[in-house]
Write a protein that holds these residues in place. Structure first.
Motif, mmCIF file in Angstrom:
data_model
loop_
_atom_site.group_PDB
_atom_site.id
_atom_site.type_symbol
_atom_site.label_atom_id
_atom_site.label_comp_id
_atom_site.label_asym_id
_atom_site.label_seq_id
_atom_site.Cartn_x
_atom_site.Cartn_y
_atom_site.Cartn_z
ATOM 1 N N UNK A 248 0.830 -1.300 -0.072
ATOM 2 C CA UNK A 248 0.099 0.181 0.021
ATOM 3 C C UNK A 248 0.816 1.257 -0.237
ATOM 4 N N UNK A 249 2.191 1.079 -0.267
ATOM 5 C CA UNK A 249 3.002 2.288 -0.276
ATOM 6 C C UNK A 249 4.394 1.645 0.082
ATOM 7 N N UNK A 250 5.318 2.796 0.521
ATOM 8 C CA UNK A 250 6.695 2.346 1.016
ATOM 9 C C UNK A 250 6.562 2.157 2.594
ATOM 10 N N UNK A 251 6.609 0.931 2.560
ATOM 11 C CA UNK A 251 6.674 0.272 4.174
ATOM 12 C C UNK A 251 7.653 -0.876 4.186
ATOM 13 N N UNK A 252 8.745 -0.734 4.017
ATOM 14 C CA UNK A 252 9.867 -1.793 3.706
ATOM 15 C C UNK A 252 11.007 -1.727 4.534
ATOM 16 N N UNK A 253 11.648 -2.847 4.840
ATOM 17 C CA UNK A 253 12.708 -2.950 5.779
ATOM 18 C C UNK A 253 14.090 -3.241 4.667
ATOM 19 N N UNK A 254 14.856 -1.941 5.177
ATOM 20 C CA UNK A 254 16.339 -1.890 4.603
ATOM 21 C C UNK A 254 17.481 -2.611 5.356
ATOM 22 N N UNK A 255 18.339 -3.403 4.534
ATOM 23 C CA UNK A 255 19.221 -3.874 5.541
ATOM 24 C C UNK A 255 20.753 -3.212 5.219
ATOM 25 N N UNK A 256 21.157 -2.531 6.256
ATOM 26 C CA UNK A 256 22.316 -1.785 6.221
ATOM 27 C C UNK A 256 23.653 -2.392 5.746
ATOM 28 N N UNK A 257 24.427 -1.944 5.065
ATOM 29 C CA UNK A 257 25.496 -2.497 4.345
ATOM 30 C C UNK A 257 26.810 -1.962 4.829
ATOM 31 N N UNK A 258 26.796 -1.252 5.917
ATOM 32 C CA UNK A 258 28.132 -0.537 6.411
ATOM 33 C C UNK A 258 28.673 0.417 5.581
ATOM 34 N N UNK A 259 28.092 0.926 4.236
ATOM 35 C CA UNK A 259 28.731 1.759 3.332
ATOM 36 C C UNK A 259 27.789 2.959 3.822
ATOM 37 N N UNK A 260 28.389 4.021 4.776
ATOM 38 C CA UNK A 260 27.713 5.287 5.260
ATOM 39 C C UNK A 260 27.660 6.226 4.114
ATOM 40 N N UNK A 261 26.626 7.073 4.061
ATOM 41 C CA UNK A 261 26.490 8.198 3.367
ATOM 42 C C UNK A 261 27.973 9.013 3.649
ATOM 43 N N UNK A 262 28.431 9.726 2.468
ATOM 44 C CA UNK A 262 29.456 10.543 2.444
ATOM 45 C C UNK A 262 29.688 11.594 3.534
ATOM 46 N N UNK A 263 28.812 12.108 3.680
ATOM 47 C CA UNK A 263 28.541 12.976 4.747
ATOM 48 C C UNK A 263 28.717 12.902 6.289
#
Length: 373
Positions: A248-263
């Motif tokens: 019914x929309x965006x409601x999902x689990x994302x698995x962190x991969x350890x590659x943090x955003x650059x900032x």
């Protein structure tokens, strides 16, 4: 300009306990109001550099709003965040328990007597810090084991809100998977679909027809769930995908991969455990206001607020920009939740590696929301 909330509007006898509202003041100007009903973030007012504060968290102007309105609004969720399919809890010996259900056939966000419906004890009050307590009991949620929780909230000088918990397992092996369920809007009003989101996650957990996981992970490549580079929430929702239709929309689990955003920048620790890392960065391009989400969890649930439906009874919240308490009728997408947690439905999927904590062990975890701009 964020307006001052009435403390009296949150004071009431509920379940034989006293509810109240506490306002934390950080040295950098961050102001956070917390109710001990469900340990809810009622207001998160962020300074703008000109001496004003903007409330970036959706909420109601009184306790009754939380009793009648969106069930998870601002709450600390436990003992198990997310759904347990059909109320089943698989035990290490291969048998399973039947838990109480409260979302169709599923046990959801701790069940009908989860922590979001409980009055927490107030253990410490300081100008910038609040410590709350709650005991999870089998008679409330059906999960074995008594767990004694201490939850510390701290408004740090760098305009970060630290939420750290210790949970002691008392008498039987148990699972424990809490999260925070604040709805954020960095513009203070209107839709969050224009917000830009970045998450260092290369995989996500697909849902089956009953909106529970099938026990697998999939690549985010060429999906709405690819936030490895900053993109607007609207662009993700515009991506045709059967998973969006299923949930019914965006409601999902994302698995962190350890590659943090650059900032990424390390937050200043305050009673937080090791393992804290950047999970997500949310930016409102128009104002330049940004929020970093740091956590100790392996991933996070991204919920784009489709359950806000403009219902005059459930969705009439406090105006973030000041004025009357009923100044904002929330529409779908007016708030976004970024919920760090363990894998969804993990006890029922061996590959997800749910940990069973033994008596005497202490579970530690933390979420940090850091605001800039």
């Amino acid at each position: 300009m964020a307006h001052t909330l009435s403390r009296e509007a949150f004071q009431q006898e509920l379940h034989g306990q006293r509810t109240d509202l506490f306002t934390l003041h950080g040295a950098g100007g961050l102001q956070v109001a917390v109710s001990n009903y469900g340990a809810r973030l009622v207001q998160v007012a962020v300074p703008d550099g000109q001496g004003d504060r903007l409330d970036v968290a959706l909420g109601y102007g009184n306790l009754q709003g939380y009793l009648d309105g969106q069930l998870s609004m601002g709450a600390f969720i436990g003992r198990w965040a997310g759904r347990l399919r059909n109320g089943h809890l698989a035990l290490p010996d291969g048998t399973h328990l039947q838990l109480p259900t409260n979302s169709g056939p599923h046990h959801h966000h701790g069940g009908p007597l989860g922590s979001r419906f409980q009055v927490f004890s107030v253990d410490l009050v300081q100008p910038d810090t609040l410590v709350l307590g709650h005991t999870f009991r089998t008679q409330d949620d059906g999960v074995p084991g008594t767990v004694r929780l201490q939850l510390a909230l701290h408004a740090a000088p760098d305009n970060a809100l630290h939420i750290a918990w210790t949970a002691e397992v008392a008498d039987a092996p148990t699972v424990f998977n809490p999260t925070g369920h604040a709805f954020f809007n960095l513009a203070g009003a209107g839709s969050t679909h224009g917000h830009r989101l970045q998450i260092g996650a290369g995989t996500y957990v697909p849902l089956e027809a009953d909106v529970c996981p099938g026990g697998t992970v999939a690549s985010v490549e060429c999906t709405p769930f690819d936030f490895r580079q900053p993109r607007s929430v609207a662009s993700a929702l515009a991506h045709p995908h059967d998973q969006l239709a299923r949930a019914g929309g965006l409601d999902h689990y994302l698995v962190l991969n350890g590659q943090e955003p650059p900032l990424a920048r390390a937050p200043r620790a305050h009673c937080t455990p090791p393992g804290l890392r950047l999970a997500a960065q949310l930016v409102d391009p128009l104002s330049g206001r940004a929020m970093e989400v740091w956590s100790t969890a392996p991933g996070l649930q991204v919920y784009a607020g489709y359950g806000l439906k403009g219902d005059a009874f459930r969705d009439r919240g406090r105006s973030a920009l000041g004025g009357a308490d009923d100044g904002w009728l929330w529409q779908p997408g007016d708030g976004i939740c970024l919920e760090p947690m363990e894998y969804p439905d993990a006890p029922n999927h061996p590959a997800f590696g749910a940990r069973w904590w033994k008596p005497g062990e202490v579970v530690r975890g933390a979420i940090v929301y850091r605001f800039t701009g």
